[in-house]
Design an enzyme around this catalytic site. Structure first.
Site, PDB file in Angstrom:
ATOM      1  N   TYR A  15      -3.233  13.132 -14.401  1.00  0.00           N
ATOM      2  CA  TYR A  15      -4.413  12.519 -14.567  1.00  0.00           C
ATOM      3  C   TYR A  15      -5.328  13.237 -14.572  1.00  0.00           C
ATOM      4  O   TYR A  15      -6.400  12.674 -13.609  1.00  0.00           O
ATOM      5  CB  TYR A  15      -3.948  11.272 -13.971  1.00  0.00           C
ATOM      6  CG  TYR A  15      -3.127  10.943 -13.426  1.00  0.00           C
ATOM      7  CD1 TYR A  15      -2.163   9.762 -13.649  1.00  0.00           C
ATOM      8  CD2 TYR A  15      -2.984  10.493 -12.329  1.00  0.00           C
ATOM      9  CE1 TYR A  15      -1.148   9.274 -12.760  1.00  0.00           C
ATOM     10  CE2 TYR A  15      -2.104  11.118 -10.998  1.00  0.00           C
ATOM     11  CZ  TYR A  15      -0.382  10.208 -11.811  1.00  0.00           C
ATOM     12  OH  TYR A  15       0.126   9.922 -11.022  1.00  0.00           O
TER      13      TYR A  15
ATOM     14  N   LEU B  41       0.520  -0.989  -0.121  1.00  0.00           N
ATOM     15  CA  LEU B  41      -0.236  -0.192   0.383  1.00  0.00           C
ATOM     16  C   LEU B  41       1.278   1.276  -0.098  1.00  0.00           C
ATOM     17  O   LEU B  41       1.857   1.483   0.679  1.00  0.00           O
ATOM     18  CB  LEU B  41      -0.961   0.073   0.638  1.00  0.00           C
ATOM     19  CG  LEU B  41      -2.287  -1.163   0.919  1.00  0.00           C
ATOM     20  CD1 LEU B  41      -2.358  -1.079   1.924  1.00  0.00           C
ATOM     21  CD2 LEU B  41      -2.833  -0.957   0.414  1.00  0.00           C
TER      22      LEU B  41
ATOM     23  N   ARG C 109      -0.354  15.978 -10.019  1.00  0.00           N
ATOM     24  CA  ARG C 109      -1.680  14.883 -10.282  1.00  0.00           C
ATOM     25  C   ARG C 109      -2.342  15.610 -11.063  1.00  0.00           C
ATOM     26  O   ARG C 109      -3.147  14.869 -12.152  1.00  0.00           O
ATOM     27  CB  ARG C 109      -1.898  14.761  -8.865  1.00  0.00           C
ATOM     28  CG  ARG C 109      -1.012  13.536  -8.186  1.00  0.00           C
ATOM     29  CD  ARG C 109      -1.874  13.105  -6.930  1.00  0.00           C
ATOM     30  NE  ARG C 109      -2.514  12.021  -7.414  1.00  0.00           N
ATOM     31  CZ  ARG C 109      -3.685  12.082  -7.494  1.00  0.00           C
ATOM     32  NH1 ARG C 109      -4.076  13.098  -7.067  1.00  0.00           N
ATOM     33  NH2 ARG C 109      -4.685  11.294  -7.968  1.00  0.00           N
TER      34      ARG C 109
ATOM     35  N   CYS D  65       4.011  27.838 -17.375  1.00  0.00           N
ATOM     36  CA  CYS D  65       3.847  27.684 -18.593  1.00  0.00           C
ATOM     37  C   CYS D  65       3.322  26.939 -19.333  1.00  0.00           C
ATOM     38  O   CYS D  65       3.839  26.605 -20.753  1.00  0.00           O
ATOM     39  CB  CYS D  65       4.867  28.641 -19.207  1.00  0.00           C
ATOM     40  SG  CYS D  65       5.832  30.345 -18.240  1.00  0.00           S
ATOM     41  N   GLU D  66       2.414  26.665 -18.824  1.00  0.00           N
ATOM     42  CA  GLU D  66       1.327  25.065 -19.214  1.00  0.00           C
ATOM     43  C   GLU D  66      -0.254  25.205 -19.138  1.00  0.00           C
ATOM     44  O   GLU D  66      -0.672  26.105 -17.386  1.00  0.00           O
ATOM     45  CB  GLU D  66       1.817  24.385 -18.452  1.00  0.00           C
ATOM     46  CG  GLU D  66       2.902  23.875 -18.785  1.00  0.00           C
ATOM     47  CD  GLU D  66       3.862  22.932 -20.638  1.00  0.00           C
ATOM     48  OE1 GLU D  66       2.698  22.414 -20.942  1.00  0.00           O
ATOM     49  OE2 GLU D  66       4.894  23.642 -20.074  1.00  0.00           O
TER      50      GLU D  66
HETATM   51  C1  LIG Z   1       2.774   2.276  -7.692  1.00  0.00           C
HETATM   52  C2  LIG Z   1       2.721   0.453  -6.568  1.00  0.00           C
HETATM   53  C3  LIG Z   1       2.121  -0.127  -5.648  1.00  0.00           C
HETATM   54  C4  LIG Z   1       1.302   1.385  -4.574  1.00  0.00           C
HETATM   55  O1  LIG Z   1       0.237   1.809  -5.134  1.00  0.00           O
HETATM   56  P1  LIG Z   1      -0.703   2.660  -4.436  1.00  0.00           P
HETATM   57  O2  LIG Z   1      -1.720   2.786  -5.399  1.00  0.00           O
HETATM   58  O3  LIG Z   1      -0.252   3.525  -4.395  1.00  0.00           O
HETATM   59  O4  LIG Z   1      -1.691   1.772  -3.212  1.00  0.00           O
HETATM   60  C5  LIG Z   1       2.021  -1.515  -4.785  1.00  0.00           C
HETATM   61  N1  LIG Z   1       2.921  -2.007  -5.656  1.00  0.00           N
HETATM   62  C6  LIG Z   1       3.648  -1.876  -7.189  1.00  0.00           C
HETATM   63  C7  LIG Z   1       4.152  -2.533  -7.797  1.00  0.00           C
HETATM   64  C8  LIG Z   1       3.827  -0.276  -7.408  1.00  0.00           C
HETATM   65  O5  LIG Z   1       4.396   0.091  -8.556  1.00  0.00           O
END
Ligand SMILES: *Cc1c(COP(=O)(O)O)cnc(C)c1O
Length: 385
Positions: free
Chosen positions: A309, A267, A305, A334-335
């Site tokens: 996205y 996580l 972010r 400047c975007e």
């Molecule tokens: C980014 C990533 C995570 C963590 O993802 P979260 O959405 O931040 O919990 C876990 N494992 C791998 C392999 C990742 O690339």
């Protein structure tokens, strides 16, 4: 509208923009997870890429969590900040020789292998250096995470993981090596997942694959289901700690562990997102033709972010209690994508007002850049401010 609690007086003397971390909330979040995994054979590896600030890392490491790294430098940072090598997993589609060596030299817990050529490279480097590598196969489960397409990772068209068709070959390569030890399977289907049925779909796939491996005479000590648990960006004050109870309960219901088996999680966002806010100053309030712009001294270089996205962040004017007005909150870069929010309702703002962009603890500071020769944002912590 409820606003977050910030030591606004203390902020006045600080140079903006900066990240502000609520360490008490971070600790409460970590404790909530500890409570859910206690007494179970569950191990949580914190995904460093969400936030690699050393203060944050030390806090997480001191609570006994492992680390999930996606680069050699992340492995080194994790070690520096107190994560034991025996709890570091290394994922990523493009591990270089140098990075693999860092993992081997430190005898990390596990390489999560994403392709056959990578498996070959790890075998070569391990046998060349007289080392052993523990391996988990990262399998692309072709499960839809129902999240933004830039942060979905477990579909066939994504670059991540081995496809099922690669598995017999992978098993042959591992069987033929004295330096590779297969300990687990690994999955990660995406990020900011709020639809729990995606995790159910993943569990069904995990059970299916475990049965397939079992027919090949292969069993695992480690099942790693990755990360991806989402948080509530719209209401950061409402439930600042994610629903870990429901999350872990789901896996407990669908995945029955065998004797000696452990279930691993990676996580990132759900540990650190809510404890961080980006604090900026209002540089100007500009009257446009049809709308008002609030121009902050933070930009997409500090928090990318929204530009990357179309992510939503809750925004507050923490210097004002005046009536609400509607603004487009934008940065100075400047975007045209340097916009934090359109049509945002804020207490009436004036030049100098402090603005908090909430839920910015994950994929915020770590993604900051110096585009436009801008300085990197600073960081302050609630317990040492
Ligand atoms: C980014 C990533 C995570 C963590 O993802 P979260 O959405 O931040 O919990 C876990 N494992 C791998 C392999 C990742 O690339």
């Amino acid at each position: 509208m409820i606003k977050g609690q910030f030591p606004v007086e203390k902020f006045h003397s600080l140079e903006t923009p900066f990240y502000y971390y609520d360490m008490d909330l971070l600790r409460r979040t970590l404790m909530a997870i500890r409570k859910e995994i206690e007494g179970k054979n569950y191990i949580v590896h914190y995904a460093l890429k969400a936030n690699a600030n050393p203060r944050i890392l030390r806090e997480i490491a001191s609570c006994g969590f492992g680390a999930d790294c996606v680069s050699g430098n992340e492995i080194l940072r994790a070690l520096e900040c107190g994560f034991p090598a025996s709890r570091i997993a290394f994922a990523g589609v493009g591990k270089t020789d140098k990075e693999i060596r860092i993992g081997l030299d430190n005898d990390i817990f596990c390489f999560n292998v994403e392709s056959l050529p990578e498996l070959e490279a790890i075998e070569e480097l391990a046998s060349g250096g007289g080392r052993n590598a523990r391996i988990a196969l990262r399998i692309n489960p072709n499960v839809d995470a129902h999240t933004h397409r830039y942060i979905t990772t477990g579909m066939e068209e994504n670059k991540f993981g081995l496809n099922e068709a690669d598995l017999p070959k992978a098993l042959d390569m591992i069987a033929g090596s004295n330096h590779l030890q297969l300990i687990g399977m690994h999955f990660h289907i995406g990020s900011q997942i709020t639809d729990m049925s995606s995790f159910e779909d993943l569990c069904v796939k995990v059970v299916e694959l475990e049965e397939w491996f079992s027919r090949q005479g292969v069993s695992f000590d480690v099942i790693n289901v990755g990360g991806g648990l989402g948080i509530n960006y719209h209401h950061p004050n409402h439930c600042p700690v994610a629903d870990f109870e429901a999350y872990f309960r789901l896996f407990g219901k669908y995945l029955k562990l065998r004797e000696g088996q452990s279930l691993h999680f990676e996580l990132g966002r759900s540990l650190v997102a809510q404890c961080g806010s980006l604090i900026a100053r209002t540089t100007y309030v500009k009257e446009g033709v049809s709308k008002k712009f609030l121009i902050t001294d933070a930009g997409m270089t500090d928090l990318i972010r929204p530009a990357l996205y179309q992510a939503f962040h809750h925004i507050e004017n923490i210097s004002s209690d005046d009536e609400y007005e509607t603004y487009d909150v934008v940065g100075p870069v400047c975007e045209s994508s340097d916009v934090f929010g359109e049509g945002v309702s804020l207490n009436r703002a004036k030049r100098g007002d402090l603005i908090a962009i909430r839920s910015a603890g994950a994929y915020g500071e770590t993604m900051a850049s110096m585009y436009n020769c801008r300085a990197l944002p600073g960081a302050y912590f609630s317990d040492t401010l």
